[in-house]
Design a protein around this motif. Structure first.
Motif, PDB file in Angstrom:
ATOM      1  N   CYS A  38       0.822  -1.206   0.000  1.00  0.00           N
ATOM      2  CA  CYS A  38       0.000   0.000   0.000  1.00  0.00           C
ATOM      3  C   CYS A  38       0.861   1.263   0.000  1.00  0.00           C
ATOM      4  CB  CYS A  38      -0.934  -0.004   1.207  1.00  0.00           C
ATOM      5  SG  CYS A  38      -2.255  -1.240   1.112  1.00  0.00           S
ATOM      6  N   LEU A  39       1.925   1.241   0.787  1.00  0.00           N
ATOM      7  CA  LEU A  39       2.821   2.399   0.821  1.00  0.00           C
ATOM      8  C   LEU A  39       3.476   2.620  -0.540  1.00  0.00           C
ATOM      9  CD1 LEU A  39       4.556   2.013   4.308  1.00  0.00           C
ATOM     10  CD2 LEU A  39       2.606   3.455   3.682  1.00  0.00           C
ATOM     11  N   LYS A  40       3.823   1.520  -1.200  1.00  0.00           N
ATOM     12  CA  LYS A  40       4.419   1.630  -2.530  1.00  0.00           C
ATOM     13  C   LYS A  40       3.405   2.164  -3.537  1.00  0.00           C
ATOM     14  CE  LYS A  40       7.163  -0.986  -5.889  1.00  0.00           C
ATOM     15  NZ  LYS A  40       7.749  -2.316  -6.214  1.00  0.00           N
ATOM     16  N   ALA A  41       2.154   1.769  -3.392  1.00  0.00           N
ATOM     17  CA  ALA A  41       1.107   2.246  -4.302  1.00  0.00           C
ATOM     18  C   ALA A  41       0.872   3.741  -4.131  1.00  0.00           C
ATOM     19  CB  ALA A  41      -0.192   1.477  -4.055  1.00  0.00           C
ATOM     20  N   VAL A  42       0.945   4.219  -2.887  1.00  0.00           N
ATOM     21  CA  VAL A  42       0.743   5.637  -2.607  1.00  0.00           C
ATOM     22  C   VAL A  42       1.910   6.468  -3.128  1.00  0.00           C
ATOM     23  CG1 VAL A  42       0.561   7.340  -0.751  1.00  0.00           C
ATOM     24  CG2 VAL A  42      -0.734   5.199  -0.621  1.00  0.00           C
ATOM     25  N   GLN A  43       3.118   5.889  -3.066  1.00  0.00           N
ATOM     26  CA  GLN A  43       4.295   6.593  -3.597  1.00  0.00           C
ATOM     27  C   GLN A  43       5.098   5.625  -4.459  1.00  0.00           C
ATOM     28  OE1 GLN A  43       6.580   8.978  -0.793  1.00  0.00           O
ATOM     29  NE2 GLN A  43       8.430   8.628  -1.994  1.00  0.00           N
ATOM     30  N   PRO A  44       4.651   5.412  -5.707  1.00  0.00           N
ATOM     31  CA  PRO A  44       5.287   4.404  -6.557  1.00  0.00           C
ATOM     32  C   PRO A  44       6.606   4.836  -7.184  1.00  0.00           C
ATOM     33  CG  PRO A  44       3.490   5.451  -7.732  1.00  0.00           C
ATOM     34  CD  PRO A  44       3.452   5.999  -6.341  1.00  0.00           C
ATOM     35  N   ILE A  45       6.877   6.150  -7.187  1.00  0.00           N
ATOM     36  CA  ILE A  45       8.084   6.677  -7.822  1.00  0.00           C
ATOM     37  C   ILE A  45       8.843   7.523  -6.809  1.00  0.00           C
ATOM     38  CG2 ILE A  45       9.000   8.090  -9.712  1.00  0.00           C
ATOM     39  CD1 ILE A  45       6.455   7.463 -11.255  1.00  0.00           C
ATOM     40  N   ARG A  46      10.168   7.394  -6.817  1.00  0.00           N
ATOM     41  CA  ARG A  46      10.991   8.152  -5.890  1.00  0.00           C
ATOM     42  C   ARG A  46      10.733   9.652  -6.018  1.00  0.00           C
ATOM     43  NH1 ARG A  46      16.133   5.824  -7.840  1.00  0.00           N
ATOM     44  NH2 ARG A  46      16.732   8.021  -7.972  1.00  0.00           N
ATOM     45  N   CYS A  47      10.760  10.325  -4.887  1.00  0.00           N
ATOM     46  CA  CYS A  47      10.472  11.768  -4.866  1.00  0.00           C
ATOM     47  C   CYS A  47      11.431  12.567  -5.731  1.00  0.00           C
ATOM     48  CB  CYS A  47      10.503  12.276  -3.430  1.00  0.00           C
ATOM     49  SG  CYS A  47       9.153  11.677  -2.405  1.00  0.00           S
ATOM     50  N   ASP A  48      12.715  12.174  -5.727  1.00  0.00           N
ATOM     51  CA  ASP A  48      13.687  12.936  -6.504  1.00  0.00           C
ATOM     52  C   ASP A  48      13.428  12.824  -7.998  1.00  0.00           C
ATOM     53  OD1 ASP A  48      14.487  10.205  -6.137  1.00  0.00           O
ATOM     54  OD2 ASP A  48      16.428  10.713  -7.031  1.00  0.00           O
ATOM     55  N   LEU A  49      12.958  11.640  -8.429  1.00  0.00           N
ATOM     56  CA  LEU A  49      12.629  11.470  -9.850  1.00  0.00           C
ATOM     57  C   LEU A  49      11.407  12.300 -10.228  1.00  0.00           C
ATOM     58  CD1 LEU A  49      13.187   7.631 -10.333  1.00  0.00           C
ATOM     59  CD2 LEU A  49      14.686   9.505 -11.020  1.00  0.00           C
ATOM     60  N   LEU A  50      10.406  12.295  -9.365  1.00  0.00           N
ATOM     61  CA  LEU A  50       9.220  13.102  -9.635  1.00  0.00           C
ATOM     62  C   LEU A  50       9.574  14.586  -9.669  1.00  0.00           C
ATOM     63  CD1 LEU A  50       6.494  11.359  -7.451  1.00  0.00           C
ATOM     64  CD2 LEU A  50       6.634  11.376  -9.944  1.00  0.00           C
ATOM     65  N   LYS A  51      10.448  15.000  -8.764  1.00  0.00           N
ATOM     66  CA  LYS A  51      10.830  16.406  -8.715  1.00  0.00           C
ATOM     67  C   LYS A  51      11.574  16.821  -9.979  1.00  0.00           C
ATOM     68  CE  LYS A  51      12.577  19.841  -5.476  1.00  0.00           C
ATOM     69  NZ  LYS A  51      13.148  20.072  -4.121  1.00  0.00           N
ATOM     70  N   SER A  52      12.385  15.910 -10.506  1.00  0.00           N
ATOM     71  CA  SER A  52      13.127  16.225 -11.729  1.00  0.00           C
ATOM     72  C   SER A  52      12.203  16.415 -12.925  1.00  0.00           C
ATOM     73  CB  SER A  52      14.140  15.111 -12.031  1.00  0.00           C
ATOM     74  OG  SER A  52      13.472  13.915 -12.419  1.00  0.00           O
ATOM     75  N   MET A  53      10.996  15.848 -12.839  1.00  0.00           N
ATOM     76  CA  MET A  53      10.012  15.991 -13.910  1.00  0.00           C
ATOM     77  C   MET A  53       8.949  17.029 -13.559  1.00  0.00           C
ATOM     78  SD  MET A  53       9.409  12.014 -15.101  1.00  0.00           S
ATOM     79  CE  MET A  53       9.240  11.341 -13.450  1.00  0.00           C
ATOM     80  N   ASP A  54       9.141  17.719 -12.422  1.00  0.00           N
ATOM     81  CA  ASP A  54       8.172  18.694 -11.935  1.00  0.00           C
ATOM     82  C   ASP A  54       6.806  18.046 -11.710  1.00  0.00           C
ATOM     83  OD1 ASP A  54       7.430  21.208 -11.030  1.00  0.00           O
ATOM     84  OD2 ASP A  54       6.701  21.844 -12.993  1.00  0.00           O
ATOM     85  N   MET A  55       6.838  16.824 -11.208  1.00  0.00           N
ATOM     86  CA  MET A  55       5.600  16.087 -10.926  1.00  0.00           C
ATOM     87  C   MET A  55       5.479  15.734  -9.441  1.00  0.00           C
ATOM     88  SD  MET A  55       3.872  15.774 -13.745  1.00  0.00           S
ATOM     89  CE  MET A  55       2.739  14.437 -13.394  1.00  0.00           C
TER      90      MET A  55
END
Length: 297
Positions: free
Chosen positions: A72-89
């Motif tokens: 469930c925790l993985k589903a809520v945050q499936p992608i690392r925060c740093d990767l999302l930040k690099s895409m402005d997502m």
């Protein structure tokens, strides 16, 4: 989630006339597989789209509350925060589409998602998954229990014997009963295409499932020898398109997304109509929603 597929009366005349041109399906599948995949930032965008269409799933005999919690925790945050930040997502609320578990683990998943302040739906397999060979009342009760424990989506499996032997009216009646047992929960119908024998049977089973009110149709349980393939996906999306047009209402992952875009268009590239399911064994399944026409745009 979108509004429901209300279903229709069983049209046996339509079902009986179905004939699938195998060679044409295989040729179209080759064309799909030959499509160029996006590169660089476009590839990242499509992969991000794929993540949002995933049902993150565990269907193992040794499932425990702790591994369901981790899922469930993985589903809520499936992608690392740093990767999302690099895409402005990083502030876009990117999650998977749902978490899928066995009925006995539904309370664990509901509890974990609630603790994480997540509104992600919990999906539960039911109706004697994966074989569907238990008595009908047992299968119905399994659906009711999963719903009462908080499942917002129910993945039913069809009785393959009825499809293989052409008992379409009996199959329709069973699925209608499952739909009623689901109540407000969305119903996703697994066809187990590897056990249906022919593309024609796959198309017919797809039609009957949609007529009976299935909100999604799904290729496979992940437990059969043959699961999701491009040719069978083409047969299923053509059935979806034909069903949508007939109701007259106003209806690897990069290749799957490209197939849906090519065959059904951009409107289907959303988690309320299209899902990729990633099992713990990393096998890939695909299923398709049937209710675009019931969505408010």
């Amino acid at each position: 989630m979108s509004a429901r597929n209300p279903g229709t009366k069983l049209d046996l005349q339509w079902v009986s006339k179905v004939r699938v041109n195998t060679q044409a399906v295989l040729k179209r599948a080759q064309q799909i597989q030959g499509l160029k995949t996006p590169k660089k930032q476009w590839q990242a965008a499509w992969l991000l789209k794929a993540v949002t269409c995933i049902d993150l799933t565990t269907l193992a005999g040794d499932d425990t509350p702790s591994n369901v919690h981790r899922l469930c925790l993985k589903a809520v945050q499936p992608i690392r925060c740093d990767l999302l930040k690099s895409m402005d997502m990083h502030n876009k609320g990117v999650t998977t589409a749902a978490v899928c578990v066995y009925p006995a683990r539904v309370p664990d998943a509901v509890k974990s998602l609630k603790a994480a302040n997540s509104s992600l739906p919990v999906a539960s397999v039911a109706t004697g998954f994966p074989a569907g060979q238990t008595p009908l009342e047992t299968r119905l009760q399994e659906v009711r229990l999963a719903v009462s424990d908080g499942a917002a989506e129910i993945d039913i499996v069809i009785n393959r014997t009825l499809a293989i032997t052409g008992q379409w009216e009996a199959l329709y009646d069973e699925i209608c009963q499952f739909r009623q047992a689901c109540g407000d929960a969305h119903m996703k119908t697994i066809l187990a295409i590897g056990e249906l024998g022919t593309f024609t049977n796959v198309y017919k089973a797809s039609l009957v499932a949609m007529m009976a009110g299935s909100d999604f149709i799904k290729t496979s349980t992940g437990k059969e020898t043959v699961n999701a393939t491009y040719p069978v996906a083409i047969v299923m999306v053509r059935a979806i398109r034909d069903y949508y047009l007939s109701t007259d209402t106003s209806t690897e992952s990069l290749l799957w997304l490209a197939l849906i875009k090519e065959e059904l268009g951009d409107d289907w590239l959303h988690p309320h109509l299209f899902r990729l399911e990633i099992l713990s064994s990393d096998s890939l399944q695909i299923y398709h929603g049937t209710s675009l026409s019931y969505v408010s745009h």
